[in-house]
Design a protein around this motif. Structure first.
Motif: not given
Length: 323
Positions: A91-102, A124-133, A152-153, A294-298
């Protein structure tokens, strides 16, 4: 942070961290051979690394059986600590310098829930969080979080998930559904006694260990209609397939409101007998391994799913049911 007890951390040196990673992979697979494949080592090298780690820690991590291995109580404890530590590090490594959810999320879902409820909402999710795959995988079996890299299941189940953390996402209600043409042809409108002349459509894998007709029996028992159930049936291993067959006049299916309400609102399906009145012991749950953080993206994805569930419920209550 790897929060090992002092008596353990004092015995670790730089060479043991490779052994800890080897242990983590072997514990996830519960197999030295599969761990060796992932790590590009020999099974013997994996065994030697874990033996050196056990010696350094002065504890036994694995029970070595004839053809398999299992974790000891101490091994389970160290495995849980390592999983939490690696999750926090990722989680720490995946966060960008702007603390965006990624980052990426591997989600395992029942096929019908993915097809009828989740996938139509993903834009809707893709539009809100474009850096989350999002890596979406479907199946009817319960996923093994230890051996599969799943975050997650989303299950349709009774809420019993030993050793895992679960959150009820939304409730489900059931009722028979069919096409308007099928209902007219068989005289079904407000005449459930005519059900005996129909073909019932079944999701044979509705939930774990369910009988092929479990949903129909659940509805029939609550409406004192067991004697009216016909012998002519078609079975599928997915709820959405039985509903698709109903839309195309092949018979009458049990509809799950969260999955078929849109079809009812469009007039493709009707409820010939009554509203979605049967509440079983099966609802939709989000399930993941127990983690201290839990990771922020989750977290944002789970919160988004809960928002979708609330919207879905409010739409179901607002839109009229077509009979």
């Amino acid at each position: 942070m790897l929060n090992l007890p002092p008596r353990i951390s004092s015995r670790l040196n730089s060479s043991q961290f490779a052994n800890l990673h080897t242990f983590l992979v072997a514990a996830r697979h519960l197999s030295f051979a599969r761990a060796a494949q992932e790590l590009c080592l020999t099974a013997s090298a994996v065994s030697h690394r874990i033996s050196r780690l056990e010696t350094a820690l002065n504890m036994k991590l694995f029970q070595r059986l004839t053809r398999q291995v299992s974790l000891t109580d101490e091994g389970e404890r160290i495995f849980e600590i390592l999983q939490n530590a690696m999750g926090e590090l990722s989680e720490a490594l995946e966060q960008s310098s702007q603390a965006e959810v990624a980052g990426s999320i591997a989600l395992y879902v029942r096929p019908s829930v993915a097809q009828c409820w989740l996938v139509p909402r993903l834009a809707d999710f893709v539009e809100r969080y474009p850096l989350v795959s999002l890596d979406l995988r479907v199946g009817n079996d319960n996923v093994d979080f230890r051996t599969r890299k799943i975050d997650l299941a989303l299950y349709y189940a009774n809420g019993e998930f030993p050793g895992l953390t679960s959150h009820r996402l939304m409730q489900e209600r059931l009722a028979p559904v069919c096409s308007p043409q099928y209902a007219k042809r068989h005289g079904l409108l407000q005449s459930p006694e005519n059900l005996r002349h129909c073909t019932t459509l079944h999701d044979s894998l509705a939930w774990d260990h369910a009988a092929f007709d479990a949903e129909w029996r659940l509805w029939a028992e609550q409406h004192n209609m067991l004697q009216a159930l016909p012998k002519r049936t078609l079975t599928f291993d997915r709820s959405d397939l039985s509903v698709t067959a109903a839309i195309n006049h092949a018979g009458i299916a049990i509809g799950r409101q969260q999955l078929v309400q849109t079809r009812v609102n469009r007039g493709e399906l009707i409820l010939p007998f009554a509203d979605f009145s049967v509440c079983g012991h099966y609802d939709y749950y989000l399930v993941h391994p127990p983690l201290s953080t839990l990771p922020k993206r989750l977290l944002v994805f789970m919160n988004w799913l809960k928002e979708c569930a609330l919207q879905s419920s409010s739409v179901d209550q607002r839109d009229p049911v077509i009979n």
